[in-house]
Design an enzyme around this catalytic site. Structure first.
Site, PDB file in Angstrom:
ATOM      1  CD  GLN A 130      34.495  52.193  65.553  1.00 13.72           C
ATOM      2  OE1 GLN A 130      34.314  50.981  65.164  1.00 13.72           O
ATOM      3  NE2 GLN A 130      35.907  52.412  66.047  1.00 13.72           N
ATOM      4  CB  SER A 186      37.165  53.505  58.959  1.00 21.95           C
ATOM      5  OG  SER A 186      37.884  53.123  59.925  1.00 21.95           O
ATOM      6  CB  SER A 240      29.817  47.815  60.650  1.00 19.64           C
ATOM      7  OG  SER A 240      31.750  46.871  60.521  1.00 19.64           O
ATOM      8  CD  GLU A 245      37.793  48.963  66.773  1.00 22.78           C
ATOM      9  OE1 GLU A 245      37.917  50.089  66.976  1.00 22.78           O
ATOM     10  OE2 GLU A 245      36.786  48.797  65.573  1.00 22.78           O
TER      11      GLU A 245
HETATM   12  C1  FAD Z   1      35.283  43.675  58.906  1.00 23.35           C
HETATM   13  C2  FAD Z   1      35.531  45.334  59.202  1.00 23.35           C
HETATM   14  C3  FAD Z   1      34.586  46.621  59.682  1.00 23.35           C
HETATM   15  C4  FAD Z   1      34.743  47.465  60.171  1.00 23.35           C
HETATM   16  N1  FAD Z   1      34.144  47.867  60.854  1.00 23.35           N
HETATM   17  C5  FAD Z   1      34.190  49.264  60.535  1.00 23.35           C
HETATM   18  C6  FAD Z   1      33.468  49.831  61.608  1.00 23.35           C
HETATM   19  O1  FAD Z   1      31.846  49.949  61.740  1.00 23.35           O
HETATM   20  N2  FAD Z   1      33.728  51.625  61.209  1.00 23.35           N
HETATM   21  C7  FAD Z   1      34.845  52.418  60.980  1.00 23.35           C
HETATM   22  O2  FAD Z   1      34.581  53.426  61.175  1.00 23.35           O
HETATM   23  N3  FAD Z   1      35.567  51.060  60.303  1.00 23.35           N
HETATM   24  C8  FAD Z   1      35.673  50.048  60.095  1.00 23.35           C
HETATM   25  N4  FAD Z   1      36.361  48.703  59.457  1.00 23.35           N
HETATM   26  C9  FAD Z   1      37.429  50.261  59.014  1.00 23.35           C
HETATM   27  C10 FAD Z   1      39.169  49.770  59.411  1.00 23.35           C
HETATM   28  O3  FAD Z   1      39.097  50.132  60.935  1.00 23.35           O
HETATM   29  C11 FAD Z   1      40.180  49.617  58.862  1.00 23.35           C
HETATM   30  O4  FAD Z   1      40.299  48.885  57.311  1.00 23.35           O
HETATM   31  C12 FAD Z   1      41.270  49.629  59.105  1.00 23.35           C
HETATM   32  O5  FAD Z   1      41.525  50.610  60.284  1.00 23.35           O
HETATM   33  C13 FAD Z   1      42.087  50.000  58.057  1.00 23.35           C
HETATM   34  O6  FAD Z   1      42.686  51.306  57.510  1.00 23.35           O
HETATM   35  P1  FAD Z   1      42.389  51.160  56.082  1.00 23.35           P
HETATM   36  O7  FAD Z   1      41.692  49.985  55.689  1.00 23.35           O
HETATM   37  O8  FAD Z   1      41.829  52.696  55.718  1.00 23.35           O
HETATM   38  O9  FAD Z   1      43.640  51.016  55.855  1.00 23.35           O
HETATM   39  P2  FAD Z   1      44.787  51.637  55.368  1.00 23.35           P
HETATM   40  O10 FAD Z   1      45.025  52.365  56.922  1.00 23.35           O
HETATM   41  O11 FAD Z   1      45.116  53.050  54.169  1.00 23.35           O
HETATM   42  O12 FAD Z   1      46.394  50.727  55.744  1.00 23.35           O
HETATM   43  C14 FAD Z   1      46.884  50.110  54.523  1.00 23.35           C
HETATM   44  C15 FAD Z   1      47.507  48.580  53.978  1.00 23.35           C
HETATM   45  O13 FAD Z   1      48.996  50.032  55.480  1.00 23.35           O
HETATM   46  C16 FAD Z   1      49.591  49.484  55.960  1.00 23.35           C
HETATM   47  N5  FAD Z   1      49.843  50.222  57.080  1.00 23.35           N
HETATM   48  C17 FAD Z   1      49.277  51.808  57.220  1.00 23.35           C
HETATM   49  N6  FAD Z   1      50.242  52.231  58.550  1.00 23.35           N
HETATM   50  C18 FAD Z   1      51.054  51.256  59.085  1.00 23.35           C
HETATM   51  C19 FAD Z   1      51.842  51.822  59.308  1.00 23.35           C
HETATM   52  N7  FAD Z   1      51.888  53.583  60.074  1.00 23.35           N
HETATM   53  N8  FAD Z   1      52.853  50.606  59.650  1.00 23.35           N
HETATM   54  C20 FAD Z   1      53.345  49.457  58.624  1.00 23.35           C
HETATM   55  N9  FAD Z   1      51.715  49.650  57.895  1.00 23.35           N
HETATM   56  C21 FAD Z   1      51.437  50.048  58.165  1.00 23.35           C
HETATM   57  C22 FAD Z   1      47.879  48.889  56.624  1.00 23.35           C
HETATM   58  O14 FAD Z   1      48.427  47.703  57.658  1.00 23.35           O
HETATM   59  C23 FAD Z   1      47.356  48.105  55.688  1.00 23.35           C
HETATM   60  O15 FAD Z   1      47.783  46.757  55.127  1.00 23.35           O
HETATM   61  C24 FAD Z   1      35.790  48.094  59.910  1.00 23.35           C
HETATM   62  C25 FAD Z   1      37.171  46.924  58.494  1.00 23.35           C
HETATM   63  C26 FAD Z   1      36.759  46.142  58.294  1.00 23.35           C
HETATM   64  C27 FAD Z   1      37.661  45.144  57.258  1.00 23.35           C
END
Ligand code: FAD
Length: 415
Positions: free
Chosen positions: A135, A138, A170, A253
């Site tokens: 997928q 992100s 992933s 998901e």
């Molecule tokens: C083990 C693992 C597997 C993954 N696998 C995939 C995959 O296969 N494909 C894929 O596309 N993605 C994948 N991801 C990504 C995952 O979907 C994102 O990490 C997640 O959606 C958070 O986005 P970010 O890391 O950009 O954090 P950000 O969105 O930048 O967030 C940073 C911080 O700000 C907070 N925050 C953000 N917006 C708000 C809001 N509106 N209100 C309050 N707090 C907020 C968040 O909670 C977090 O604490 C994976 C992540 C992990 C950890």
């Protein structure tokens, strides 16, 4: 909620149990019993090869992707039958990790948006584990705010040309195909200019770079796109309708990872029954018993919430935000239990070798894995927003960029 099997369900359970007993790779059982929380251990056997073999065997006998229609490699089974199968498959289900995204998210998205010909071509090979899907959602600038993504797709004849970067993908390094969300029109509001595709991960211009994690594994990757060409026939949904398509993926998901996340609770009970503490075992200690009682209550709350989700599914309803509640509670609980179990082990808590550590180092692995559970598939904060807005009816999150064309949204220096 009635937890006992109906006559049909009991018959299904017996059939599943008999097939598993006759066909499961029992030589892996001791390893699988000791593995978990993001690390599947198959000892001297190659995990991916074993996983593919077990999946292929299930598919051949009609036990793969149970809820999918038969013509696409499934069994046409009911959600309850899927749950019963999971209970009976037990530790062998840990071999399915590499397929969760393909089966839980990409498959249902293809089913909803691919052509009939594409479904017949790709879904059976996905169901049987012959091909793995990932997928590609992100990005460094589009995680929680997925609609803020920047990977561009530009039309060129019958193809689209893709440039940009995804992150946290992933299993990309093992994948044959991926579903990819892109920006096709930056001049409209951010949710409106997106388009979804699926692509061959071996296409020219795709560069996959594994990310090394704290636990030593590389589950996920950065994926770069440099003039990657995707035929228009591999578009899923209309141009500009990618957000709607992505909601199908995201809803699935939540169902795929929200219902049954491990919390470490029964494992902790097992640990404290045997772990020496003072003149007896940890379970004799009143402070340990108080903690255990709290987690016992939480675990039963989670079980009942998951059962409510299954009941909704079995009645043909679309489950609501209860899947978010399960993941939110389970993720924190897992982290708290792991910390507590390591504290109880004293100096032994820092030993990570499963051969010598208490409880085969399950709690050490759990502690390293738990932050990921609190982020993947929606962070704790995002889940709280969903529950606040959609369950409790609180005022919505602030959306300062609502309705503004994507290319007019102010961007900081680093963006
Ligand atoms: C083990 C693992 C597997 C993954 N696998 C995939 C995959 O296969 N494909 C894929 O596309 N993605 C994948 N991801 C990504 C995952 O979907 C994102 O990490 C997640 O959606 C958070 O986005 P970010 O890391 O950009 O954090 P950000 O969105 O930048 O967030 C940073 C911080 O700000 C907070 N925050 C953000 N917006 C708000 C809001 N509106 N209100 C309050 N707090 C907020 C968040 O909670 C977090 O604490 C994976 C992540 C992990 C950890």
């Amino acid at each position: 909620m009635d937890f006992s099997d109906t006559r049909e369900e009991a018959a299904f359970r017996a059939e599943a149990r008999a097939w598993i007993q006759a066909n499961a790779p029992t030589y892996l059982k001791p390893y699988l019993e000791r593995s978990g929380f993001g690390s599947t251990n198959t000892g001297e056997y190659d995990t991916m090869a074993e996983a593919k073999q077990w999946q292929a065997k299930k598919a051949e006998a009609g036990w793969a992707c149970l809820a999918w229609p038969k013509e696409y490699g499934g069994r046409g089974a009911s959600p309850i039958e899927g749950v019963i199968w999971g209970q009976e498959e037990g530790v062998y289900g840990k071999l399915s990790g590499a397929f969760i995204i393909g089966h839980g998210m990409c498959g249902p998205t293809l089913m909803a948006y691919a052509t009939e010909e594409q479904k017949e071509q790709y879904l059976p090979r996905l169901a049987s584990g012959e091909e793995i899907w990932c997928q590609l959602f992100s990005e460094p600038h589009g995680g929680s705010d997925l609609a803020g993504l920047r990977t561009r797709a530009e039309r060129d004849g019958d193809d689209w040309v893709i440039n940009g970067q995804k992150i946290w993908t992933s299993g990309a390094q093992h994948s044959d195909y991926g579903i990819l969300i892109t920006r096709t029109d930056p001049t409209v509001a951010k949710h409106k200019g997106l388009t979804m595709f699926f692509l061959d991960m071996r296409s020219a211009g795709v560069d996959i770079r594994p990310i090394k994690q704290a636990n030593g594994q590389s589950e996920f990757n950065e994926v770069y796109f440099d003039d990657v060409r995707i035929p228009d026939s591999q578009r899923l949904g209309e141009v500009g309708d990618g957000w709607r398509v992505s909601l199908t993926t995201l809803m699935n998901e939540r169902l795929a990872i929200g219902g049954g996340i491990a919390t470490g609770y029964p494992d902790l009970e097992e640990l404290v029954r045997a772990l020496p503490l003072g003149n007896g075992v940890a379970l004799d200690n009143p402070a340990v018993r108080t903690k255990l009682a709290d987690w016992h209550c939480k675990a039963s709350g989670l079980r009942n919430t998951a059962s409510r989700l299954i009941t909704a599914l079995s009645k043909g309803d679309t489950p609501g935000p209860e899947a978010s509640i399960g993941k939110l509670v389970a993720g924190t609980m897992m982290q708290d239990i792991a910390k507590f179990a390591l504290d109880l082990q004293g100096l032994g808590g820092v030993v990570v070798d499963p051969a010598v550590a208490e409880g085969s180092a399950r709690f050490q692995a759990m502690l390293l894995r738990s932050p990921a559970v609190r982020i993947e598939g929606g962070t704790d904060q995002i889940l709280r927003n969903i529950i606040g807005e959609r369950v409790l009816g609180l005022p919505g999150d602030m959306r300062a960029d609502k309705g503004i064309p994507f290319n007019e949204i102010p961007k900081g220096e680093s963006r």
